[in-house]
Design a protein around this motif. Structure first.
Motif, PDB file in Angstrom:
ATOM      1  N   ASP A 115       0.876  -1.166   0.000  1.00 11.07           N
ATOM      2  CA  ASP A 115       0.000   0.000   0.000  1.00 11.07           C
ATOM      3  C   ASP A 115       0.915   1.218   0.000  1.00 11.07           C
ATOM      4  O   ASP A 115       1.567   1.516   0.990  1.00 11.07           O
ATOM      5  CB  ASP A 115      -0.858  -0.092   1.271  1.00 11.07           C
ATOM      6  N   GLY A 118      -1.044   6.632  -2.040  1.00 12.08           N
ATOM      7  CA  GLY A 118      -1.903   7.286  -1.049  1.00 12.08           C
ATOM      8  C   GLY A 118      -2.317   8.696  -1.386  1.00 12.08           C
ATOM      9  O   GLY A 118      -2.677   9.468  -0.502  1.00 12.08           O
ATOM     10  N   ASN A 120      -4.503  11.854  -2.369  1.00  9.53           N
ATOM     11  CA  ASN A 120      -5.867  12.184  -1.993  1.00  9.53           C
ATOM     12  C   ASN A 120      -6.616  12.800  -3.155  1.00  9.53           C
ATOM     13  O   ASN A 120      -6.145  13.744  -3.775  1.00  9.53           O
ATOM     14  CB  ASN A 120      -5.859  13.147  -0.808  1.00  9.53           C
ATOM     15  N   HIS A 129       3.731  13.617  -0.196  1.00  7.30           N
ATOM     16  CA  HIS A 129       3.336  12.353  -0.815  1.00  7.30           C
ATOM     17  C   HIS A 129       4.436  11.755  -1.679  1.00  7.30           C
ATOM     18  O   HIS A 129       4.260  10.693  -2.244  1.00  7.30           O
ATOM     19  CB  HIS A 129       2.120  12.572  -1.717  1.00  7.30           C
ATOM     20  N   HIS A 155      -4.176   2.842  -3.049  1.00  3.64           N
ATOM     21  CA  HIS A 155      -5.000   3.259  -1.904  1.00  3.64           C
ATOM     22  C   HIS A 155      -5.213   4.776  -1.841  1.00  3.64           C
ATOM     23  O   HIS A 155      -4.721   5.475  -0.945  1.00  3.64           O
ATOM     24  CB  HIS A 155      -4.421   2.754  -0.576  1.00  3.64           C
ATOM     25  N   GLY A 157      -6.850   8.297  -1.175  1.00  2.00           N
ATOM     26  CA  GLY A 157      -7.665   8.876  -0.107  1.00  2.00           C
ATOM     27  C   GLY A 157      -8.894   9.502  -0.758  1.00  2.00           C
ATOM     28  O   GLY A 157      -8.826  10.614  -1.272  1.00  2.00           O
ATOM     29  N   TYR A 329     -10.734   7.717   8.809  1.00  2.00           N
ATOM     30  CA  TYR A 329      -9.535   7.137   8.187  1.00  2.00           C
ATOM     31  C   TYR A 329      -9.235   5.734   8.737  1.00  2.00           C
ATOM     32  O   TYR A 329      -8.976   4.796   7.966  1.00  2.00           O
ATOM     33  CB  TYR A 329      -8.385   8.110   8.485  1.00  2.00           C
ATOM     34  N   ASP A 333      -9.309   2.024   6.735  1.00  2.00           N
ATOM     35  CA  ASP A 333      -8.112   1.175   6.695  1.00  2.00           C
ATOM     36  C   ASP A 333      -8.401  -0.219   7.268  1.00  2.00           C
ATOM     37  O   ASP A 333      -7.900  -1.219   6.757  1.00  2.00           O
ATOM     38  CB  ASP A 333      -6.946   1.846   7.436  1.00  2.00           C
ATOM     39  N   TYR A 352       2.768  -1.012   4.388  1.00  2.00           N
ATOM     40  CA  TYR A 352       2.339   0.362   4.133  1.00  2.00           C
ATOM     41  C   TYR A 352       3.547   1.265   4.098  1.00  2.00           C
ATOM     42  O   TYR A 352       4.339   1.258   5.036  1.00  2.00           O
ATOM     43  CB  TYR A 352       1.416   0.844   5.253  1.00  2.00           C
ATOM     44  N   VAL A 354       4.181   4.893   4.298  1.00  2.00           N
ATOM     45  CA  VAL A 354       3.461   6.133   4.602  1.00  2.00           C
ATOM     46  C   VAL A 354       4.308   6.983   5.564  1.00  2.00           C
ATOM     47  O   VAL A 354       5.050   6.452   6.406  1.00  2.00           O
ATOM     48  CB  VAL A 354       2.083   5.830   5.245  1.00  2.00           C
ATOM     49  N   GLN A 358       2.230   9.211  10.586  1.00  2.00           N
ATOM     50  CA  GLN A 358       1.023   8.391  10.729  1.00  2.00           C
ATOM     51  C   GLN A 358       1.278   7.122  11.544  1.00  2.00           C
ATOM     52  O   GLN A 358       0.499   6.164  11.497  1.00  2.00           O
ATOM     53  CB  GLN A 358       0.473   8.054   9.347  1.00  2.00           C
ATOM     54  N   PHE A 362      -1.351   3.791  12.257  1.00  2.59           N
ATOM     55  CA  PHE A 362      -1.158   2.391  11.866  1.00  2.59           C
ATOM     56  C   PHE A 362      -1.079   1.463  13.078  1.00  2.59           C
ATOM     57  O   PHE A 362      -1.551   0.336  13.012  1.00  2.59           O
ATOM     58  CB  PHE A 362       0.038   2.244  10.918  1.00  2.59           C
TER      59      PHE A 362
HETATM   60  N1  ARG Z   1      -4.237   9.330   1.838  1.00  2.00           N
HETATM   61  C1  ARG Z   1      -3.369   9.261   2.951  1.00  2.00           C
HETATM   62  C2  ARG Z   1      -2.740  10.629   3.226  1.00  2.00           C
HETATM   63  O1  ARG Z   1      -2.646  11.449   2.357  1.00  2.00           O
HETATM   64  C3  ARG Z   1      -2.287   8.241   2.789  1.00  2.00           C
HETATM   65  C4  ARG Z   1      -2.797   6.821   2.598  1.00  2.00           C
HETATM   66  C5  ARG Z   1      -1.852   5.804   3.131  1.00  2.00           C
HETATM   67  N2  ARG Z   1      -2.356   4.450   3.102  1.00  2.00           N
HETATM   68  C6  ARG Z   1      -3.248   3.978   3.968  1.00  2.00           C
HETATM   69  N3  ARG Z   1      -3.673   2.744   3.817  1.00  2.00           N
HETATM   70  N4  ARG Z   1      -3.683   4.667   4.959  1.00  2.00           N
HETATM   71  O2  ARG Z   1      -2.318  10.873   4.316  1.00  2.00           O
END
Ligand code: ARG
Length: 586
Positions: A115, A118, A120, A129, A155, A157, A329, A333, A352, A354, A358, A362
């Motif tokens: 994953d 990510g 958005n 990103h 994945h 957002g 969120y 997930d 993941y 990321v 975050q 997780f």
């Molecule tokens: N869309 C999220 C962001 O911009 C990141 C996604 C990461 N992946 C996940 N499975 N949460 O912060």
């Protein structure tokens, strides 16, 4: 593998000398002295109450006669191992014939979902990103190369508050009249989205009613009410088109273009599993799961009665549903993990890639999934958190005016800087070439660092054509290709060892080959970046000392060409894992 070969000889020798203990080898700490070393005589001798140096000598003397390795016992008690020229030549020939260049596949490959990406929907992609597609794509390629079956999911957002905010703003701006009042349809454009989201996002922070209304719109989208859901799909389409363009420029390729929204059908099911296990509770109208474990959430003493309770090592509960029933969120997930396990059977790992910020998210998601059995015990849920790209001032990279930088601007900047560089080298403007070099520079500048560390995003440094940079490696590959175009090819059997420069190259290839496994275990591409650089630099030494094209001795020349072919294969193989393209010219 070379380590196995040496260890087999050593262990046979050990047994012959009367020892059952296992002897292992590593690359040498003193490459000028030897190629590999065994450090085990100290510990084994201690265990047996023997003199360590004598043990090293006994074992060394018992090594069976062979033409590949030279063994030597040295004080205090090491066994040094050198490769003979015969062996180095055999290795070169073997790697040149092998389409994997001597890197074995894992005997027990795993099934992995990755994953990363990510992006958005409806928000512009920004620098925060950027590391995810860089690191994620390379890890994916590495895992596949070593045999894993990997499914890459972007994945997106696409199911959160930003959707409600954007729609509401478009509505207020009079862009959605067609859906609510009829008349002529106005096409939703990227410009509209780029304008709407920041405006709405700023307003929600100062206008409570607006925020509630956006929550309401979000809920209508999430419950697929019309026309909200149709508008949402249009927004998604416009935005995803743009996201695809950017990821493709960055060389990130995904198998699945799923988003949070695709987990919608699994949300109720996931919540039911959690409720049935009595893991959730209602708090201020929201549905939450406590995930703190022992040692976390330790209450700190209050200094006054009305002070809010603070905690040491706080791990807040995961929130599954908001006061209004909207999902968050963490919910999407968790539902996505359920979805993945239902769609793809027997997944060994879900990884993941990321932003480090975050981490708590997780931790919460993984704990809920494990407690609820949504992720089976034997499945690894892995979070690879990356650090921030900082500007030269050591602070998160921003535009001159202090705004966060959009990915689009970064790409323009890469093209511009790489073009300048090419121009100064006398190459005429070519956007694709500049993009290949700019992106290569940025990726290498990123991947050479430890994933979890912040680093300085210094494009001028990344773009130099010498030293530990992407363009240096690209340039080396381009140069070899152009020499080979002149000389024609040779065959693997032509390869022999004639000089020190060649020895160094084969040894750096051995190190490069073993770096793949280190990268796999560390989930970092940094060792591969360094080892690839070392190979390129060994090649540069070779090429500046030896005149390949004008070599008079035909068999020597053939041998040089074979070596060039091997270096080219190994460089291209590594650059392919790093997802750095090699241009035709530069
Ligand atoms: N869309 C999220 C962001 O911009 C990141 C996604 C990461 N992946 C996940 N499975 N949460 O912060």
């Amino acid at each position: 593998m070379i380590f196995d070969e040496i260890e087999l000889l050593l262990n046979n020798a050990g047994a012959k000398a009367g020892y059952n203990e296992k002897f292992s080898v590593t690359f040498s700490n003193l490459p000028k002295v030897c190629d590999f070393q065994c450090n085990d005589c100290f510990a084994i001798a201690k265990k047996l109450g023997k003199n360590p140096y004598e043990l090293a000598e006994e074992v060394t003397n018992a090594v069976e006669e062979n033409e590949d390795f030279l063994f030597e016992a040295v004080r205090p008690a090491f066994i040094n191992i050198k490769l003979t020229d015969k062996k180095l030549a055999k290795i070169g020939q073997e790697f040149l014939k092998d389409e994997r260049g001597g890197v074995p596949k894992h005997s027990q490959p795993q099934k992995v979902i990755m994953d990363y990406g990510g992006a958005n929907v409806a928000k512009a992609l920004h620098i925060g990103h950027l590391r995810s597609p860089i690191i994620g794509e390379s890890l994916k390629r590495l895992y596949r190369f070593l045999g894993d079956e990997v499914i890459a999911d972007v994945h997106l957002g696409d199911w959160g508050l930003q959707m409600g905010l954007t729609e509401l703003q478009l509505y207020l701006d009079g862009r959605l009249d067609y859906y609510f009042k009829g008349g002529k349809e106005e096409k939703i454009t990227l410009e509209m989205l780029n304008n709407a989201y920041p405006k709405a996002s700023a307003r929600k922070n100062v206008d409570e009613d607006f925020k509630r209304e956006a929550d309401d719109w979000t809920l209508k989208i999430q419950s697929k009410q019309e026309p909200y859901f149709t508008i949402y799909k249009k927004i998604r389409e416009v935005s995803v088109k743009e996201i695809k363009k950017h990821y493709s420029e960055l060389g990130a390729e995904f198998d699945l273009w799923y988003g949070e929204s695709d987990a919608q059908d699994y949300i109720d099911k996931a919540i039911k599993i959690i409720e049935d296990k009595h893991l959730s509770r209602v708090s201020d109208g929201a549905l939450v799961v406590d995930v703190a474990v022992e040692g976390e959430n330790i209450p700190l003493p209050k200094t006054s009665e009305d002070e809010v309770q603070r905690y040491k090592n706080p791990m807040p509960p995961a929130i599954l549903k908001k006061y209004n029933g909207g999902v968050l969120y963490a919910t999407t997930d968790i539902a996505t993990i359920l979805m993945r396990n239902e769609m793809f059977k027997e997944v060994d790992r879900i990884e993941y890639v990321v932003d480090l910020r975050q981490k708590n998210h997780f931790t919460q998601v993984f704990r809920v999934c494990k407690m609820a059995g949504i992720s089976p015990d034997e499945q690894q849920l892995v979070y690879i958190g990356f650090g921030t790209m900082n500007g030269k001032d050591g602070k998160p990279f921003k535009t001159r005016s202090g705004d966060t930088i959009k990915l689009e601007d970064i790409i323009d900047m890469l093209v511009e800087k790489a073009s300048e560089k090419l121009k100064s080298n006398g190459v005429e403007y070519d956007r694709n070439l500049a993009l290949t070099i700019g992106v290569g520079a940025m990726k290498f500048g990123d991947l050479i660092n430890n994933v979890d560390k912040d680093y300085i995003f210094d494009l001028d440094k990344f773009l130099t054509f010498e030293g530990k940079t992407g363009p240096y490696l690209q340039y080396t590959a381009v140069r070899i290709n152009s020499i080979l175009n002149k000389t024609g090819l040779a065959s693997a059997e032509d390869f022999t060892i004639n000089n020190e420069e060649e020895r160094e190259i084969i040894k750096s290839i051995l190190k490069l080959n073993s770096s793949y496994e280190i990268c796999y275990n560390n989930k970092s591409l940094s060792p591969l970046c360094l080892a690839t650089y070392n190979l390129a630099s060994a090649f540069s030494t070779f090429y500046s000392n030896i005149n390949v094209v004008n070599e008079k001795n035909e068999s020597k020349k053939k041998s040089y060409i074979a070596l060039l072919m091997l270096v080219k294969n190994k460089l291209e193989q590594a650059l392919n894992i790093l997802a750095i393209n090699v241009p035709q010219k530069m």
